[in-house]
Design a protein around this motif. Structure first.
Motif, PDB file in Angstrom:
ATOM      1  N   ALA A  24       0.836  -1.206   0.000  1.00 57.34           N
ATOM      2  CA  ALA A  24       0.000   0.000   0.000  1.00 57.34           C
ATOM      3  C   ALA A  24       0.869   1.255   0.000  1.00 57.34           C
ATOM      4  O   ALA A  24       0.562   2.234  -0.697  1.00 57.34           O
ATOM      5  N   GLN A  25       1.958   1.218   0.754  1.00 56.56           N
ATOM      6  CA  GLN A  25       2.869   2.365   0.778  1.00 56.56           C
ATOM      7  C   GLN A  25       3.499   2.581  -0.592  1.00 56.56           C
ATOM      8  O   GLN A  25       3.611   3.717  -1.062  1.00 56.56           O
ATOM      9  N   ILE A  26       3.901   1.485  -1.223  1.00 60.62           N
ATOM     10  CA  ILE A  26       4.512   1.580  -2.555  1.00 60.62           C
ATOM     11  C   ILE A  26       3.508   2.143  -3.557  1.00 60.62           C
ATOM     12  O   ILE A  26       3.827   3.020  -4.357  1.00 60.62           O
ATOM     13  N   GLU A  27       2.287   1.627  -3.496  1.00 64.45           N
ATOM     14  CA  GLU A  27       1.264   2.033  -4.461  1.00 64.45           C
ATOM     15  C   GLU A  27       0.719   3.433  -4.206  1.00 64.45           C
ATOM     16  O   GLU A  27       0.060   4.000  -5.078  1.00 64.45           O
ATOM     17  N   SER A  28       0.991   3.989  -3.041  1.00 59.60           N
ATOM     18  CA  SER A  28       0.440   5.305  -2.701  1.00 59.60           C
ATOM     19  C   SER A  28       0.984   6.414  -3.592  1.00 59.60           C
ATOM     20  O   SER A  28       0.345   7.449  -3.754  1.00 59.60           O
ATOM     21  N   GLY A  29       2.171   6.204  -4.130  1.00 67.90           N
ATOM     22  CA  GLY A  29       2.784   7.233  -4.957  1.00 67.90           C
ATOM     23  C   GLY A  29       3.413   8.355  -4.151  1.00 67.90           C
ATOM     24  O   GLY A  29       3.866   9.349  -4.713  1.00 67.90           O
ATOM     25  N   GLU A  30       3.447   8.211  -2.841  1.00 63.81           N
ATOM     26  CA  GLU A  30       3.968   9.268  -1.981  1.00 63.81           C
ATOM     27  C   GLU A  30       5.440   9.068  -1.611  1.00 63.81           C
ATOM     28  O   GLU A  30       6.031   9.934  -0.973  1.00 63.81           O
ATOM     29  N   LEU A  31       6.017   7.951  -1.997  1.00 63.14           N
ATOM     30  CA  LEU A  31       7.405   7.659  -1.637  1.00 63.14           C
ATOM     31  C   LEU A  31       8.338   8.036  -2.778  1.00 63.14           C
ATOM     32  O   LEU A  31       7.969   7.944  -3.950  1.00 63.14           O
ATOM     33  N   ASP A  32       9.554   8.418  -2.398  1.00 66.06           N
ATOM     34  CA  ASP A  32      10.533   8.628  -3.459  1.00 66.06           C
ATOM     35  C   ASP A  32      11.091   7.263  -3.874  1.00 66.06           C
ATOM     36  O   ASP A  32      10.816   6.242  -3.237  1.00 66.06           O
ATOM     37  N   LEU A  33      11.836   7.244  -4.937  1.00 66.92           N
ATOM     38  CA  LEU A  33      12.291   5.985  -5.525  1.00 66.92           C
ATOM     39  C   LEU A  33      13.092   5.141  -4.535  1.00 66.92           C
ATOM     40  O   LEU A  33      12.901   3.925  -4.445  1.00 66.92           O
ATOM     41  N   ALA A  34      13.962   5.768  -3.782  1.00 66.39           N
ATOM     42  CA  ALA A  34      14.780   5.019  -2.816  1.00 66.39           C
ATOM     43  C   ALA A  34      13.892   4.326  -1.778  1.00 66.39           C
ATOM     44  O   ALA A  34      14.138   3.175  -1.406  1.00 66.39           O
ATOM     45  N   GLU A  35      12.848   5.018  -1.329  1.00 60.95           N
ATOM     46  CA  GLU A  35      11.932   4.423  -0.351  1.00 60.95           C
ATOM     47  C   GLU A  35      11.123   3.288  -0.971  1.00 60.95           C
ATOM     48  O   GLU A  35      10.862   2.278  -0.316  1.00 60.95           O
TER      49      GLU A  35
END
Length: 78
Positions: A24-35
């Motif tokens: 869900a965190q990955i799919e949120s679109g709120e993380l930068d690439l490293a995260e």
């Protein structure tokens, strides 16, 4: 003296919930690439642990079934 929080024993269900949270965190679109890469790696490692756990349990079930079959063979026929 500091108190350590007791770690709960590993549970398959909790691990799957963790993977779902990571996805869900990955799919949120709120993380930068490293995260994203970090979360992906965590999810992959957790899924590997889950797969190993399931394989171990599958083997245990096979042993139990085999033992039950042997016990059944040892029973006298009526």
């Amino acid at each position: 003296m500091s108190r350590r929080k007791r770690e709960e024993p590993w549970r398959y269900e909790a691990a799957i919930a963790e993977v779902e949270t990571l996805i869900a965190q990955i799919e949120s679109g709120e993380l930068d690439l490293a995260e994203v890469v970090e979360r992906f790696q965590q999810a992959a490692q957790t899924l590997k642990t889950c797969a190993d756990f399931l394989e171990q349990k599958r083997q245990q079930v096979e042993i139990i079934i085999e033992q039950l079959g042997q016990e059944e063979e040892d029973l006298p026929e009526s």
